[in-house]
Design an enzyme around this catalytic site. Structure first.
Site, PDB file in Angstrom:
ATOM      1  N   ASP A  69      -0.173 -10.195   1.249  1.00 46.58           N
ATOM      2  CA  ASP A  69      -1.572  -9.794   1.156  1.00 46.58           C
ATOM      3  C   ASP A  69      -2.417 -10.859   1.844  1.00 46.58           C
ATOM      4  O   ASP A  69      -2.113 -12.053   1.758  1.00 46.58           O
ATOM      5  CB  ASP A  69      -2.010  -9.618  -0.298  1.00 46.58           C
ATOM      6  CG  ASP A  69      -3.122  -8.591  -0.437  1.00 46.58           C
ATOM      7  OD1 ASP A  69      -2.879  -7.505  -1.003  1.00 46.58           O
ATOM      8  OD2 ASP A  69      -4.252  -8.864   0.046  1.00 46.58           O
ATOM      9  N   ASP A  96      -1.525 -11.473   7.604  1.00 45.59           N
ATOM     10  CA  ASP A  96      -2.000 -10.141   7.975  1.00 45.59           C
ATOM     11  C   ASP A  96      -0.829  -9.253   8.367  1.00 45.59           C
ATOM     12  O   ASP A  96       0.118  -9.710   9.003  1.00 45.59           O
ATOM     13  CB  ASP A  96      -2.990 -10.250   9.135  1.00 45.59           C
ATOM     14  CG  ASP A  96      -3.672  -8.931   9.424  1.00 45.59           C
ATOM     15  OD1 ASP A  96      -3.179  -8.196  10.302  1.00 45.59           O
ATOM     16  OD2 ASP A  96      -4.682  -8.626   8.782  1.00 45.59           O
ATOM     17  N   ASP A 118      -5.790   0.527   2.103  1.00 43.64           N
ATOM     18  CA  ASP A 118      -7.169   0.917   2.410  1.00 43.64           C
ATOM     19  C   ASP A 118      -7.131   2.106   3.364  1.00 43.64           C
ATOM     20  O   ASP A 118      -6.513   2.037   4.426  1.00 43.64           O
ATOM     21  CB  ASP A 118      -7.894  -0.255   3.069  1.00 43.64           C
ATOM     22  CG  ASP A 118      -9.398  -0.053   3.142  1.00 43.64           C
ATOM     23  OD1 ASP A 118      -9.833   1.103   3.359  1.00 43.64           O
ATOM     24  OD2 ASP A 118     -10.140  -1.037   3.004  1.00 43.64           O
ATOM     25  N   ASP A 154      -3.310   7.573  -3.279  1.00 43.07           N
ATOM     26  CA  ASP A 154      -4.045   8.620  -3.996  1.00 43.07           C
ATOM     27  C   ASP A 154      -4.990   9.342  -3.048  1.00 43.07           C
ATOM     28  O   ASP A 154      -5.656  10.294  -3.451  1.00 43.07           O
ATOM     29  CB  ASP A 154      -4.858   8.008  -5.141  1.00 43.07           C
ATOM     30  CG  ASP A 154      -5.989   7.130  -4.616  1.00 43.07           C
ATOM     31  OD1 ASP A 154      -5.708   6.261  -3.762  1.00 43.07           O
ATOM     32  OD2 ASP A 154      -7.145   7.320  -5.033  1.00 43.07           O
TER      33      ASP A 154
END
Length: 211
Positions: A69, A96, A118, A154
């Site tokens: 992360d 990254d 994201d 989701d």
């Protein structure tokens, strides 16, 4: 999702060099030495607060796990979970996802996970999505032939985009779940976000794809 800045996060990582690899470039090609064994290595790009990577490490002691992360505070919370678990087969990197070839040799990683990335819904941000073709180019370099990506989200828009991206890249979609928690899939380890979404009754999408 962004996490509030955590005071002392940098020092927390620096004080735990056994679990947090502070100079990952030096580990390239020698991750077996880092772990002290030649077990398969799985990575999670965007590991969040560490529930998934820690849970997987405890469940599968014969596999080595690396949580990745870029967010400093987030990774410090993941370190809390790793320390509490005392799992010997997990390490953390603050790097990254676009630069993975700087830290891993060709075929050095056996499997990777992308969980609740994201979605970057705006078209102008498409190249930031972790399932964009440019990222797939990177993943392919560090995975073996027929290497696998396991993906959960989701976000229906990101899921549909990822299905198309994997297919257009020439990857094979092994399995697809349109409602993971309503399926008979066994062995799911939830992330923090996933547990929160599940309580709200939100649908979770999942797929497994190979190069």
């Amino acid at each position: 999702m962004r996490v509030r800045k955590r005071k002392g996060a940098q020092e927390h990582l620096e004080n735990n060099p056994h679990y947090v690899i502070l100079e990952p470039e030096a580990a390239k090609g020698r991750w077996c030495e880092v772990f002290g064994n030649d077990h398969p290595i799985h990575i999670e790009v965007g590991s969040g607060k560490g529930a998934f990577i820690t849970g997987m490490a405890l469940k599968n002691p014969e596999i080595n796990y690396i949580g990745i992360d870029i967010q400093l505070s987030v990774l410090s919370y993941a370190l809390d979970k790793v320390l509490a678990s005392q799992a010997p087969n997990v390490r953390l990197l603050r790097v990254d996802g676009s630069s993975l070839t700087n830290y891993f040799d060709a075929g050095e990683i056996d499997m990777m996970y992308l969980n609740f990335s994201d979605p970057w819904p705006k078209s102008r941000h498409e190249k930031r999505r972790l399932t964009h073709r440019s990222f797939l180019d990177t993943y392919k370099q560090i995975l073996p032939e027929n290497g696998e990506i396991h993906f959960k989200t989701d976000n229906r828009g990101l899921f549909e985009y990822s299905l198309a991206s994997f297919s257009q890249y020439g990857m094979t979609l092994k399995q697809v779940w349109l409602d993971l928690h309503a399926s008979d899939y066994q062995g799911n380890v939830m992330t923090e976000y996933e547990a929160r979404f599940a309580k709200k009754g939100q649908v979770i999408y999942r797929l497994e794809a190979t190069f």
